[in-house]
Design a protein around this motif. Structure first.
Motif, PDB file in Angstrom:
ATOM      1  N   THR A   9       0.837  -1.191   0.000  1.00  0.00           N
ATOM      2  CA  THR A   9       0.000   0.000   0.000  1.00  0.00           C
ATOM      3  C   THR A   9       0.872   1.241   0.000  1.00  0.00           C
ATOM      4  O   THR A   9       1.881   1.309   0.702  1.00  0.00           O
ATOM      5  N   LEU A  10       0.493   2.201  -0.805  1.00  0.00           N
ATOM      6  CA  LEU A  10       1.251   3.442  -0.929  1.00  0.00           C
ATOM      7  C   LEU A  10       1.429   4.075   0.455  1.00  0.00           C
ATOM      8  O   LEU A  10       0.474   4.219   1.220  1.00  0.00           O
ATOM      9  N   LYS A  11       2.676   4.419   0.780  1.00  0.00           N
ATOM     10  CA  LYS A  11       2.985   4.949   2.121  1.00  0.00           C
ATOM     11  C   LYS A  11       2.136   6.180   2.449  1.00  0.00           C
ATOM     12  O   LYS A  11       1.745   6.379   3.590  1.00  0.00           O
ATOM     13  N   ARG A  12       1.873   6.997   1.438  1.00  0.00           N
ATOM     14  CA  ARG A  12       1.041   8.186   1.647  1.00  0.00           C
ATOM     15  C   ARG A  12      -0.314   7.818   2.233  1.00  0.00           C
ATOM     16  O   ARG A  12      -0.808   8.447   3.172  1.00  0.00           O
TER      17      ARG A  12
ATOM     18  N   PRO B  20     -11.651  14.976   9.727  1.00  0.00           N
ATOM     19  CA  PRO B  20     -10.252  14.519   9.687  1.00  0.00           C
ATOM     20  C   PRO B  20      -9.525  15.027   8.446  1.00  0.00           C
ATOM     21  O   PRO B  20      -9.736  14.537   7.341  1.00  0.00           O
ATOM     22  N   ILE B  21      -8.669  15.996   8.651  1.00  0.00           N
ATOM     23  CA  ILE B  21      -8.009  16.659   7.518  1.00  0.00           C
ATOM     24  C   ILE B  21      -7.112  15.700   6.745  1.00  0.00           C
ATOM     25  O   ILE B  21      -6.839  15.911   5.557  1.00  0.00           O
TER      26      ILE B  21
ATOM     27  N   ASN C 221      -5.381  13.822   2.034  1.00  0.00           N
ATOM     28  CA  ASN C 221      -4.138  13.266   1.493  1.00  0.00           C
ATOM     29  C   ASN C 221      -4.376  11.974   0.716  1.00  0.00           C
ATOM     30  O   ASN C 221      -3.442  11.419   0.137  1.00  0.00           O
ATOM     31  N   LEU C 222      -5.631  11.487   0.716  1.00  0.00           N
ATOM     32  CA  LEU C 222      -5.972  10.268  -0.026  1.00  0.00           C
ATOM     33  C   LEU C 222      -6.338  10.680  -1.455  1.00  0.00           C
ATOM     34  O   LEU C 222      -7.509  10.749  -1.829  1.00  0.00           O
TER      35      LEU C 222
ATOM     36  N   ILE D  14      -9.783  19.995   0.519  1.00  0.00           N
ATOM     37  CA  ILE D  14     -10.685  19.023  -0.096  1.00  0.00           C
ATOM     38  C   ILE D  14     -10.612  19.111  -1.621  1.00  0.00           C
ATOM     39  O   ILE D  14     -10.878  18.146  -2.331  1.00  0.00           O
ATOM     40  N   GLY D  15     -10.189  20.273  -2.121  1.00  0.00           N
ATOM     41  CA  GLY D  15     -10.082  20.469  -3.569  1.00  0.00           C
ATOM     42  C   GLY D  15      -9.044  19.584  -4.236  1.00  0.00           C
ATOM     43  O   GLY D  15      -9.016  19.480  -5.469  1.00  0.00           O
TER      44      GLY D  15
END
Length: 327
Positions: A26-29, A92-93, A97-98, A119-120
């Motif tokens: 899974t991508l670390k991000r 949850p900000i 990042n997803l 969110i954009g």
């Protein structure tokens, strides 16, 4: 012999591809983002999210409510659905990042605070955040979600004006903004949305007129449902509203509208529910409404119509289900 070799090569390729998916990391991000979300959501979610990898690791399954897909050599999170579990706290900000997220459903929780402008960044998103306690103004960056088809923000505490940047969402089909504290006018620019089927801005503090809303020629070409109930609209119903030929539900109850009901409205081919109650309409109802082949309900209570004007059908509240939201 050649065909046997080709088949063997195909089978080997499929097997190798399956192995690569199973071994994908899974991508670390996304791992970092989901673990940050996990830390912020509380025990009701955490107890079901076992391990460090939200997409599953070894014998551990993917986290409940998390859907992943494979892109190249990595797995990425594409859907996050954690609803009706009494999550308390700010939005949850880390969700922002997803970057491959296509569906976000956190409805029926107790989330507070604003939607962050980040969110954009989620350009492929479908959002359902209704029945929370979110507040503040909607960030204009929401207009950057170019693939957004469904936006459900109803039953929150959003305030301020409805951002005209929503008109920058070419794929938007369903827009639910009811039961908030929005003020000002609904942007006429929403009429440029070529795919918008459902617009619900009921139960807010909105002002203005229907004429202002539909002033753009050819606007709202596929709109089926228009909910404007429980606001502070004034003015009359313009005959030009009949240009919305796909309209099926028109909900104008509990406003401050006035004037006569135009006969042209009865020429909307599939008009099924027409709620005019608790306004200041006057005069008579044209006979064409009573001959309309599809009109099931015409609700007129609480106006100044002439004596003898009769309703059609029995009034009921019309709301879409979760299944309708997924259409």
């Amino acid at each position: 012999m050649a065909s046997f070799c080709s088949l063997t090569l195909i089978l080997i390729s499929i097997f190798a591809f399956s192995i690569s998916i199973a071994n994908s990391k899974t991508l670390k991000r996304d791992v970092k983002a989901l673990n940050e979300i996990k830390a912020s959501l509380g025990w009701r979610v955490v107890y079901a999210w076992i391990g460090d990898d939200p997409c599953g690791d070894g014998d551990l399954p993917p986290w409940s409510g998390v859907t992943c897909s494979t892109q190249g050599d990595y797995r990425v999170v594409t859907e996050l659905e954690v609803y009706a579990v009494s999550i308390v706290g700010p939005f949850p900000i880390a969700v922002t990042n997803l970057l491959d997220l296509t569906r976000l459903d956190l409805h029926n929780n107790k989330l507070t605070g604003p939607i962050p402008p980040q969110i954009g960044r989620l350009r492929r998103l479908r959002i359902n955040l209704r029945w929370n306690k979110l507040q503040d103004v909607l960030p204009p960056e929401i207009g950057e979600l170019k693939r957004l088809t469904h936006l459900s923000l109803s039953f929150n505490n959003f305030k301020g004006e409805i951002p005209r940047e929503l008109a920058n969402l070419p794929e938007l089909r369903y827009l639910y903004l009811q039961e908030n504290r929005f003020t000002g006018r609904v942007p006429a620019e929403l009429g440029t949305l070529q795919n918008l089927r459902h617009l619900d801005v009921g139960n807010n503090h909105l002002v203005g007129t229907i004429r202002e809303l539909i002033r753009i020629e050819g606007g709202f070409p596929v709109l089926r449902n228009l909910y404007f109930n429980n606001n502070y609209l004034t003015g009359g119903i313009p005959a030009q509203l009949a240009n919305l030929t796909n309209l099926e539900i028109l909900y104008l109850s509990y406003n401050k509208m006035s004037g006569a009901i135009p006969t042209a409205l009865a020429h909307i081919p599939k008009l099924t529910y027409l709620y005019l109650d608790h306004n200041q309409f006057s005069g008579r109802i044209p006979d064409a409404f009573y001959k309309h082949p599809f009109l099931k309900e015409l609700y007129i209570e609480g106006n100044a119509f002439r004596p003898g004007v009769n309703p059609i059908g029995a009034h009921k509240v019309l709301e879409l289900s979760d299944t309708d939201f997924l259409v």
